[in-house]
Design a protein around this motif. Sequence first.
Motif, PDB file in Angstrom:
ATOM      1  N   THR A   1       0.651  -1.297   0.253  1.00 28.36           N
ATOM      2  CA  THR A   1      -0.197   0.043  -0.253  1.00 28.36           C
ATOM      3  C   THR A   1       0.977   1.083   0.139  1.00 28.36           C
ATOM      4  N   HIS A   2       1.143   2.132  -1.474  1.00 26.64           N
ATOM      5  CA  HIS A   2       1.963   3.217  -1.087  1.00 26.64           C
ATOM      6  C   HIS A   2       1.204   3.885  -2.168  1.00 26.64           C
ATOM      7  N   PRO A   3       1.452   5.561  -1.968  1.00 25.93           N
ATOM      8  CA  PRO A   3       0.259   6.189  -3.124  1.00 25.93           C
ATOM      9  C   PRO A   3       1.176   6.739  -4.225  1.00 25.93           C
ATOM     10  N   MET A   4       2.686   6.518  -4.494  1.00 24.04           N
ATOM     11  CA  MET A   4       3.637   6.358  -5.495  1.00 24.04           C
ATOM     12  C   MET A   4       3.631   7.749  -6.471  1.00 24.04           C
ATOM     13  N   GLU A   5       3.167   8.649  -4.913  1.00 21.26           N
ATOM     14  CA  GLU A   5       3.196  10.197  -5.984  1.00 21.26           C
ATOM     15  C   GLU A   5       4.041  10.569  -7.285  1.00 21.26           C
ATOM     16  N   THR A   6       3.900  11.068  -8.642  1.00 23.08           N
ATOM     17  CA  THR A   6       5.075  10.596  -9.566  1.00 23.08           C
ATOM     18  C   THR A   6       5.457  12.278  -9.153  1.00 23.08           C
ATOM     19  N   GLY A   7       5.237  13.331  -8.490  1.00 24.33           N
ATOM     20  CA  GLY A   7       5.352  14.768  -8.499  1.00 24.33           C
ATOM     21  C   GLY A   7       4.679  15.777  -9.189  1.00 24.33           C
TER      22      GLY A   7
END
Lengths: 156, 101
Positions: B22-28
């Motif tokens: 479980t992780h958002p893995m935000e690209t920025g």
Amino acid sequence: MTSNKRRVFLKGTLAAGTVGVAVGAGLLAPSKLLAAWPEEAFKARGFEDTLQAALGTTDMPEGDIEISAPEIAENGMVVPVTVETGMSDVSEMALFVVENGSPLTSKYVLGAGAVPMFATRIKMGQSSDVVAAVKSGDTWYSATREVKVTIGGCGG
Amino acid sequence: MSTIRVRAQESDGIVTVRALMTHPMETGTSKDAAGNLIPPHHIDVVTADVGDTNVMTAYWGVTISRNPFFQFQFEGSKGDTLKLAWTDNQGGSDSVEATIG
């Protein structure tokens, strides 16, 4: 108590000795000794520059590598990809999306007894060639597969 | 609760590991409701160890999908303990142990 301590000490010494020898012989790579996250390779823009940063070469002969991925991905946010190879002596693998702003998605370092395969899910900004690279011996080999994307998935 | 769900199954001497993190893995490059850029936030290293032996290390960028899936295989035995751990670019981390079945 004393004998317990001695046992623990002996176990520790033996374990450290074995690991030390294995590390020295290059057989073992404990996680804490592995290289850091390859920032330059992940920050690189453009496919050729990224290959150079990630693999140290742009010259990759075609290898016996199979990329499984959908022909058409409805949602570029989640594209399942599996990479497998029949090649031997594989130490590293990597996966690129040529048209992504940052083409390197991921890089894998195989440890003891690892089978040269992985599966994950990647983001694709648009339709693109997906390139898998596999290091067999001292040479990086590659395979390419086109994936069409209906709705791009790199945010913005 | 752990952020990692993992199954490790042995068959003919080959262990197949399937993990969901479980992780958002935000690209920025995404913006929040107020229009501000959300900084990159992603798992960068995943390690898999059996005892003191590393069997697989993955280096991930922002283009691994949210709530990452990771499958890999190695030569191993039923009953051994697999330790799977991740770290992210903001100093977060988690790990879990699973008995190979």
